[in-house]
Design a protein around this motif. Structure first.
Motif, PDB file in Angstrom:
ATOM      1  N   ASP A 247       0.847  -1.201   0.000  1.00  0.00           N
ATOM      2  CA  ASP A 247       0.000   0.000   0.000  1.00  0.00           C
ATOM      3  C   ASP A 247       0.885   1.254   0.000  1.00  0.00           C
ATOM      4  OD1 ASP A 247      -2.356   1.241  -0.047  1.00  0.00           O
ATOM      5  OD2 ASP A 247      -2.712   1.189   2.130  1.00  0.00           O
ATOM      6  N   LEU A 248       1.877   1.206   0.859  1.00  0.00           N
ATOM      7  CA  LEU A 248       2.786   2.345   1.018  1.00  0.00           C
ATOM      8  C   LEU A 248       3.517   2.627  -0.287  1.00  0.00           C
ATOM      9  CD1 LEU A 248       3.709   4.160   3.355  1.00  0.00           C
ATOM     10  CD2 LEU A 248       5.673   2.677   3.609  1.00  0.00           C
ATOM     11  N   ASP A 253       4.207   5.975  -5.082  1.00  0.00           N
ATOM     12  CA  ASP A 253       4.192   6.183  -6.545  1.00  0.00           C
ATOM     13  C   ASP A 253       3.261   7.327  -6.908  1.00  0.00           C
ATOM     14  OD1 ASP A 253       5.990   4.242  -6.815  1.00  0.00           O
ATOM     15  OD2 ASP A 253       4.587   2.683  -7.498  1.00  0.00           O
ATOM     16  N   LYS A 254       2.024   7.232  -6.299  1.00  0.00           N
ATOM     17  CA  LYS A 254       1.015   8.263  -6.598  1.00  0.00           C
ATOM     18  C   LYS A 254       1.539   9.632  -6.207  1.00  0.00           C
ATOM     19  CE  LYS A 254      -3.201   5.579  -6.079  1.00  0.00           C
ATOM     20  NZ  LYS A 254      -4.261   5.282  -5.115  1.00  0.00           N
ATOM     21  N   TYR A 261       3.596  16.542 -11.221  1.00  0.00           N
ATOM     22  CA  TYR A 261       2.569  17.368 -11.882  1.00  0.00           C
ATOM     23  C   TYR A 261       2.607  18.793 -11.320  1.00  0.00           C
ATOM     24  CZ  TYR A 261      -2.109  19.201 -12.756  1.00  0.00           C
ATOM     25  OH  TYR A 261      -3.142  20.007 -13.065  1.00  0.00           O
ATOM     26  N   PHE A 262       2.624  18.852  -9.993  1.00  0.00           N
ATOM     27  CA  PHE A 262       2.583  20.177  -9.365  1.00  0.00           C
ATOM     28  C   PHE A 262       3.876  20.952  -9.587  1.00  0.00           C
ATOM     29  CE2 PHE A 262      -1.144  18.699  -6.981  1.00  0.00           C
ATOM     30  CZ  PHE A 262      -1.942  19.794  -7.179  1.00  0.00           C
ATOM     31  N   THR A 263       4.983  20.248  -9.652  1.00  0.00           N
ATOM     32  CA  THR A 263       6.262  20.910  -9.929  1.00  0.00           C
ATOM     33  C   THR A 263       6.197  21.600 -11.284  1.00  0.00           C
ATOM     34  OG1 THR A 263       7.343  19.147  -8.701  1.00  0.00           O
ATOM     35  CG2 THR A 263       8.753  20.554 -10.017  1.00  0.00           C
ATOM     36  N   ARG A 264       5.658  20.816 -12.260  1.00  0.00           N
ATOM     37  CA  ARG A 264       5.535  21.387 -13.609  1.00  0.00           C
ATOM     38  C   ARG A 264       4.659  22.626 -13.573  1.00  0.00           C
ATOM     39  NH1 ARG A 264       4.449  16.744 -16.106  1.00  0.00           N
ATOM     40  NH2 ARG A 264       2.250  17.228 -16.385  1.00  0.00           N
TER      41      ARG A 264
END
Ligand code: ZN
Length: 452
Positions: A247-248, A253-254, A261-264
């Motif tokens: 799970d971890l 990964d997520k 995404y947010f960095t971009r």
């Protein structure tokens, strides 16, 4: 055991390291020790020095064998030990008399059976420690309780000497056999009891060990159960751990994807934001510059207006000064003109202007000097006297109140009455206004200063 009067009783004596008799055993007791029924607990782990003695009914030592007795850690005599003590005694060499003729004695140096001599030892015979005498004393004391029958004297019953000897020996042999049997029976009984006791103890031990084993098995079973439960719990925990790990990993990964995404996004936003900031900075700079310039202009204009105003005021002031001087001149002219007219008329009428000032006799004031007199009468009078206005003022003060004006040490005036100076020209400040006492004092202090 009771011995016949003509029989010899046997006993074994033990010697300690100092050569003293430390232990005595009846022959039957010694045999019990040799057979292993009794242990010599006080003599364990040593080779004891012993003496086998045969003693007659007068408690005299008749035969002796000095032999060594090896004893193990448990107090038992070594199995290999065995000496024909009675034979050795019977074949011993004649030695000194201990009360009933020469004693037959076997020892290391006088051994009738040579190969046994190593099992024997030599007694000490020094005057300080004579072991034979010690044995004689011990036998006489009879602490082991040897018993002999009284010698029978039956004069009536005449029996042949050989027959009597035979009967005695027969009786002795029978009694000894009976005694031996009795001893063996008792020993056998003792042995039986001990065996029974050992058997009882064994069965007790087995019973206890059985109980203990059962308890142990029960406990072991319970522990096994507990272990099983723990193992199951452990397996479950491991499973959960595995699931959680997976799970971890997926969460990580997520999270990584989201971060990317947010960095971009942030990079993009940062680019457009910088442009906006640049525009804003330019517009703000222009606005501030315009505002600054406007304000500067306003202030420059205000400054110029003020300067003009100041210039105008200065001009006005100059004009007013000129006007004032002109007016003053006019006033003086007017005063002079009108005064002159009046005075001329006064003079024409025969009157003159005379002033009374201290230090001067009647002072006539010409008309043209009247203005000066009126401005400052005292200064005018000083001029007339030919002194400075300051001196005239000082003199005038003295003239009005002729007292000493010297300042004393305690900052007060002396105040002594002095002669009045009538003419200002004769007046000297600090001298003419001092009393004679103060003057003398001043002179003294001046002299002192000069000399120092
Ligand atoms: Zn004075």
């Amino acid at each position: 055991m009771i011995f016949d009067a003509n029989e010899l009783a046997s006993a074994v004596f033990f010697f300690d390291d100092q050569g003293r008799v430390c232990k005595q055993l009846h022959i039957s007791e010694f045999e019990a020790v040799v057979d292993g029924f009794v242990a010599l607990n006080d003599l364990r782990a040593q080779e004891a020095r012993c003496a086998y003695a045969e003693i007659d009914n007068g408690l005299n030592v008749r035969r002796l064998v000095f032999f060594r007795l090896p004893i193990n850690d448990s107090g038992e005599i070594l199995k290999a030990w065995g000496l024909p003590l009675a034979d050795l005694a019977a074949e011993g060499a004649k030695s000194r008399d201990l009360g009933a003729g020469p004693v037959l004695m076997a020892c290391y140096s006088k051994c009738p059976i040579p190969h046994l001599r190593r099992a024997l030892w030599d007694p000490e015979l020094s005057p300080n420690n004579n072991m034979l005498l010690a044995l004689k004393r011990a036998a006489a004391e009879n602490s082991i309780g040897l018993q002999f029958r009284e010698a029978e004297h039956r004069p009536g019953a005449e029996v042949g000497a050989d027959e009597r000897l035979r009967l005695e020996q027969e009786l002795s042999t029978r009694l000894r056999k009976e005694y031996d049997k009795d001893l063996r029976d008792r020993m056998a009984q003792l042995l039986k009891e001990q065996r029974l006791r050992i058997a009882t103890m064994n069965s007790e031990f087995e019973k206890r060990s059985l109980i203990m084993r059962r308890d142990f098995e029960l406990e072991s079973e319970a522990l096994k159960q507990q272990l099983h439960v723990k193992e199951q719990a452990l397996a479950q925990a491991l499973n959960q751990k595995q699931e959680l790990s997976e799970d971890l990993a997926s969460q990580a990964d997520k999270l990584s994807a989201v971060r990317e995404y947010f960095t971009r996004k942030i990079d993009e936003a940062r680019g457009s934001e910088e442009d906006n900031i640049q525009v804003l900075r330019h517009s703000l700079e222009a606005e501030y510059r315009a505002r600054y310039e406007g304000r500067n202009r306003e202030l420059q204009e205000a400054l110029q207006a003020k300067e003009l105003e100041l210039l105008y005021r200065n001009e006005m002031e100059d004009q007013l000064q000129c006007e004032l001087a002109r007016l003053r001149q006019e006033r003086e002219q007017v005063l002079t003109d009108s005064g002159e007219q009046i005075l001329n008329r006064i003079l024409e009428s025969g009157l003159s202007l005379v002033s009374f000032q201290p230090g001067l006799t009647n002072m006539s004031v010409p008309i043209n000097e009247l203005a000066d007199y009126l401005d400052d009468p005292e200064a005018y009078a000083a001029g007339q006297c030919g002194v400075s206005p300051e001196l005239y003022e000082a003199w005038l003060e003295h003239y009005r109140l002729p007292v000493c004006r010297n300042t004393l040490d305690d900052a007060t005036l002396c105040g002594e009455n002095i002669d009045r100076i009538e003419n200002p020209m004769d007046f000297t400040v600090g001298e003419s206004d001092c009393c004679s006492k103060c003057r003398a004092q001043l002179k003294r202090s001046q002299l002192k200063l000069a000399s120092s």
